[in-house]
Design a protein around this motif. Sequence first.
Motif, short mmCIF file in Angstrom:
data_model
loop_
_atom_site.label_atom_id
_atom_site.label_comp_id
_atom_site.label_asym_id
_atom_site.label_seq_id
_atom_site.Cartn_x
_atom_site.Cartn_y
_atom_site.Cartn_z
N ARG A 1 74.10 -14.34 59.97
CA ARG A 1 74.38 -13.12 60.72
C ARG A 1 75.02 -13.43 62.06
O ARG A 1 75.98 -12.77 62.47
CB ARG A 1 73.07 -12.35 60.91
CG ARG A 1 73.24 -10.95 61.42
CD ARG A 1 71.96 -10.12 61.38
NE ARG A 1 70.80 -10.80 61.99
CZ ARG A 1 69.78 -11.30 61.30
NH1 ARG A 1 69.75 -11.23 59.98
NH2 ARG A 1 68.77 -11.87 61.93
N GLU A 2 74.52 -14.46 62.76
CA GLU A 2 75.10 -14.84 64.04
C GLU A 2 76.54 -15.33 63.89
O GLU A 2 77.40 -15.00 64.71
CB GLU A 2 74.25 -15.93 64.71
CG GLU A 2 72.96 -15.42 65.29
CD GLU A 2 73.18 -14.47 66.44
OE1 GLU A 2 74.05 -14.74 67.30
OE2 GLU A 2 72.50 -13.43 66.47
N HIS B 1 78.73 -12.23 63.33
CA HIS B 1 78.90 -11.44 64.56
C HIS B 1 79.80 -12.15 65.57
O HIS B 1 80.63 -11.51 66.22
CB HIS B 1 77.54 -11.16 65.20
CG HIS B 1 76.74 -10.13 64.48
ND1 HIS B 1 77.15 -8.83 64.32
CD2 HIS B 1 75.54 -10.21 63.87
CE1 HIS B 1 76.26 -8.16 63.63
NE2 HIS B 1 75.25 -8.98 63.35
N ARG B 2 79.68 -13.45 65.67
CA ARG B 2 80.51 -14.17 66.64
C ARG B 2 81.96 -14.27 66.16
O ARG B 2 82.88 -14.28 66.98
CB ARG B 2 79.94 -15.57 66.87
CG ARG B 2 78.65 -15.52 67.66
CD ARG B 2 78.08 -16.88 67.88
NE ARG B 2 76.77 -16.75 68.50
CZ ARG B 2 76.14 -17.74 69.07
NH1 ARG B 2 76.67 -18.94 69.09
NH2 ARG B 2 74.96 -17.57 69.61
N ILE C 1 83.52 -11.97 64.34
CA ILE C 1 84.10 -10.64 64.49
C ILE C 1 84.20 -10.27 65.98
O ILE C 1 85.14 -9.59 66.38
CB ILE C 1 83.25 -9.60 63.74
CG1 ILE C 1 83.28 -9.87 62.25
CG2 ILE C 1 83.73 -8.18 64.02
CD1 ILE C 1 82.33 -9.01 61.44
N ASP D 1 81.50 -8.82 67.52
CA ASP D 1 80.53 -7.75 67.76
C ASP D 1 79.30 -8.32 68.42
O ASP D 1 78.84 -9.40 68.08
CB ASP D 1 80.09 -7.10 66.43
CG ASP D 1 81.23 -6.32 65.78
OD1 ASP D 1 82.15 -5.93 66.50
OD2 ASP D 1 81.17 -6.13 64.55
N PRO D 2 78.71 -7.56 69.33
CA PRO D 2 77.42 -8.00 69.86
C PRO D 2 76.33 -7.79 68.81
O PRO D 2 76.42 -6.86 68.03
CB PRO D 2 77.18 -7.10 71.07
CG PRO D 2 78.09 -5.93 70.88
CD PRO D 2 79.21 -6.38 70.00
N PRO D 3 75.31 -8.63 68.78
CA PRO D 3 74.26 -8.49 67.76
C PRO D 3 73.41 -7.26 67.90
O PRO D 3 73.29 -6.61 68.83
CB PRO D 3 73.39 -9.74 67.97
CG PRO D 3 73.80 -10.34 69.25
CD PRO D 3 75.10 -9.76 69.65
#
Length: 75
Positions: free
Chosen positions: A64-65, A68-69, A71, A73-75
Amino acid sequence: MKNTVLKIWRFYVDGFRGMTLGRTLWFIILVKLFIMFFILRLFFFPNYLNTPAVGGDKEEYVGRELIHRAIGDPP
């Protein structure tokens, strides 16, 4: 083959024995490596996997991290 390896080993041992300035330079190199790999790692590279994984296993947390990194996006 054994004789060649022994000659190479003796060549390097004699070279390191004869060094004067080289020993100081090798000491500086080793100190810099210690600082880079041990001291800076403690302060600038925190271990995120020792924090509790939110919502499941560590594999899911890492995946998931990474997504998100990538893309942004903030988590």
